[in-house]
Scaffold this motif. Structure first.
Motif, PDB file in Angstrom:
ATOM      1  N   ALA A  29     -13.276 -25.220  -2.369  1.00  0.00           N
ATOM      2  CA  ALA A  29     -12.531 -24.423  -1.389  1.00  0.00           C
ATOM      3  C   ALA A  29     -11.048 -24.341  -1.737  1.00  0.00           C
ATOM      4  O   ALA A  29     -10.379 -23.375  -1.355  1.00  0.00           O
ATOM      5  N   ALA A  30     -10.543 -25.322  -2.475  1.00  0.00           N
ATOM      6  CA  ALA A  30      -9.108 -25.404  -2.735  1.00  0.00           C
ATOM      7  C   ALA A  30      -8.667 -24.866  -4.087  1.00  0.00           C
ATOM      8  O   ALA A  30      -7.503 -24.496  -4.254  1.00  0.00           O
ATOM      9  N   VAL A  31      -9.556 -24.812  -5.062  1.00  0.00           N
ATOM     10  CA  VAL A  31      -9.157 -24.423  -6.423  1.00  0.00           C
ATOM     11  C   VAL A  31      -9.467 -22.950  -6.652  1.00  0.00           C
ATOM     12  O   VAL A  31     -10.606 -22.514  -6.451  1.00  0.00           O
ATOM     13  N   ASP A  32      -8.451 -22.220  -7.079  1.00  0.00           N
ATOM     14  CA  ASP A  32      -8.601 -20.786  -7.317  1.00  0.00           C
ATOM     15  C   ASP A  32      -8.892 -20.441  -8.771  1.00  0.00           C
ATOM     16  O   ASP A  32      -9.117 -19.290  -9.093  1.00  0.00           O
ATOM     17  N   GLU A  33      -8.843 -21.423  -9.642  1.00  0.00           N
ATOM     18  CA  GLU A  33      -9.083 -21.225 -11.067  1.00  0.00           C
ATOM     19  C   GLU A  33     -10.572 -21.355 -11.369  1.00  0.00           C
ATOM     20  O   GLU A  33     -11.345 -21.874 -10.565  1.00  0.00           O
ATOM     21  N   GLU A  34     -10.970 -20.943 -12.568  1.00  0.00           N
ATOM     22  CA  GLU A  34     -12.348 -21.159 -13.012  1.00  0.00           C
ATOM     23  C   GLU A  34     -12.509 -22.628 -13.390  1.00  0.00           C
ATOM     24  O   GLU A  34     -11.618 -23.221 -14.005  1.00  0.00           O
ATOM     25  N   PHE A  35     -13.633 -23.222 -13.013  1.00  0.00           N
ATOM     26  CA  PHE A  35     -13.855 -24.640 -13.295  1.00  0.00           C
ATOM     27  C   PHE A  35     -15.344 -24.954 -13.235  1.00  0.00           C
ATOM     28  O   PHE A  35     -16.145 -24.151 -12.756  1.00  0.00           O
ATOM     29  N   HIS A  36     -15.674 -26.147 -13.715  1.00  0.00           N
ATOM     30  CA  HIS A  36     -17.033 -26.682 -13.634  1.00  0.00           C
ATOM     31  C   HIS A  36     -16.957 -28.045 -12.961  1.00  0.00           C
ATOM     32  O   HIS A  36     -15.997 -28.784 -13.167  1.00  0.00           O
ATOM     33  N   VAL A  37     -17.978 -28.363 -12.177  1.00  0.00           N
ATOM     34  CA  VAL A  37     -18.065 -29.688 -11.574  1.00  0.00           C
ATOM     35  C   VAL A  37     -19.441 -30.260 -11.903  1.00  0.00           C
ATOM     36  O   VAL A  37     -20.460 -29.605 -11.689  1.00  0.00           O
ATOM     37  N   VAL A  38     -19.421 -31.477 -12.439  1.00  0.00           N
ATOM     38  CA  VAL A  38     -20.643 -32.184 -12.789  1.00  0.00           C
ATOM     39  C   VAL A  38     -20.647 -33.506 -12.030  1.00  0.00           C
ATOM     40  O   VAL A  38     -19.671 -34.250 -12.073  1.00  0.00           O
ATOM     41  N   MET A  39     -21.747 -33.768 -11.334  1.00  0.00           N
ATOM     42  CA  MET A  39     -21.937 -35.058 -10.696  1.00  0.00           C
ATOM     43  C   MET A  39     -22.891 -35.860 -11.575  1.00  0.00           C
ATOM     44  O   MET A  39     -23.999 -35.414 -11.860  1.00  0.00           O
ATOM     45  N   VAL A  40     -22.438 -37.023 -12.016  1.00  0.00           N
ATOM     46  CA  VAL A  40     -23.273 -37.905 -12.820  1.00  0.00           C
ATOM     47  C   VAL A  40     -23.712 -39.058 -11.925  1.00  0.00           C
ATOM     48  O   VAL A  40     -22.882 -39.729 -11.301  1.00  0.00           O
ATOM     49  N   VAL A  41     -25.027 -39.261 -11.854  1.00  0.00           N
ATOM     50  CA  VAL A  41     -25.608 -40.271 -10.971  1.00  0.00           C
ATOM     51  C   VAL A  41     -26.325 -41.310 -11.824  1.00  0.00           C
ATOM     52  O   VAL A  41     -27.148 -40.959 -12.672  1.00  0.00           O
ATOM     53  N   ASN A  42     -25.996 -42.582 -11.584  1.00  0.00           N
ATOM     54  CA  ASN A  42     -26.663 -43.656 -12.318  1.00  0.00           C
ATOM     55  C   ASN A  42     -26.793 -44.885 -11.434  1.00  0.00           C
ATOM     56  O   ASN A  42     -26.453 -44.850 -10.255  1.00  0.00           O
ATOM     57  N   GLY A  43     -27.298 -45.961 -12.026  1.00  0.00           N
ATOM     58  CA  GLY A  43     -27.482 -47.193 -11.277  1.00  0.00           C
ATOM     59  C   GLY A  43     -28.424 -46.963 -10.105  1.00  0.00           C
ATOM     60  O   GLY A  43     -29.261 -46.054 -10.116  1.00  0.00           O
ATOM     61  N   PRO A  44     -28.287 -47.778  -9.069  1.00  0.00           N
ATOM     62  CA  PRO A  44     -29.195 -47.667  -7.929  1.00  0.00           C
ATOM     63  C   PRO A  44     -29.097 -46.330  -7.188  1.00  0.00           C
ATOM     64  O   PRO A  44     -29.997 -45.975  -6.431  1.00  0.00           O
TER      65      PRO A  44
END
Length: 114
Positions: A29-44
């Motif tokens: 909602a806040a960033v007006d530029e092009e970007f990618h977001v990756v969530m990395v999930v590990n452990g429990p």
């Protein structure tokens, strides 16, 4: 300036996952530029990505539809006895989360662990 973001979730805590989802929603909602977001999930935390966790699965699906990539550690899946067939649709399995985190940081992703 680059706005690519890596969100790291490793606690088996639904509140932590919801906080990470909120961070993502606020970010897009806040960033007006092009970007990618990756969530990395590990452990429990890999246990949170099971289809049986319907509320989180529904929210996760909506966020993935808006551009969030979720990558889960295969080593953690094995360690916590989670069958890949149990995971939400659209989740990508990577061999080792730690390697994925290092790779993304070297590609310029900023690191966030809520």
């Amino acid at each position: 300036m680059y706005y690519d973001l890596l969100i790291h979730v490793d606690d088996n805590d639904p509140k932590r996952l919801n906080l990470a989802f909120n961070n993502y929603a606020n970010y897009i909602a806040a960033v007006d530029e092009e970007f990618h977001v990756v969530m990395v999930v590990n452990g429990p935390a890999v246990q949170l990505l099971k289809k049986e966790n319907a509320e989180q699965a529904e929210r996760g699906a909506k966020l993935m539809d808006s551009g969030l990539a979720i990558r889960v550690c295969n080593n953690a899946l094995k360690a916590f006895g989670v069958d890949p067939a149990e995971l939400w649709e659209g989740v990508e399995i990577v061999p080792a989360a730690i390697v994925e985190i290092v790779k993304l940081q070297r590609e310029g992703f900023a690191y966030l662990r809520p």
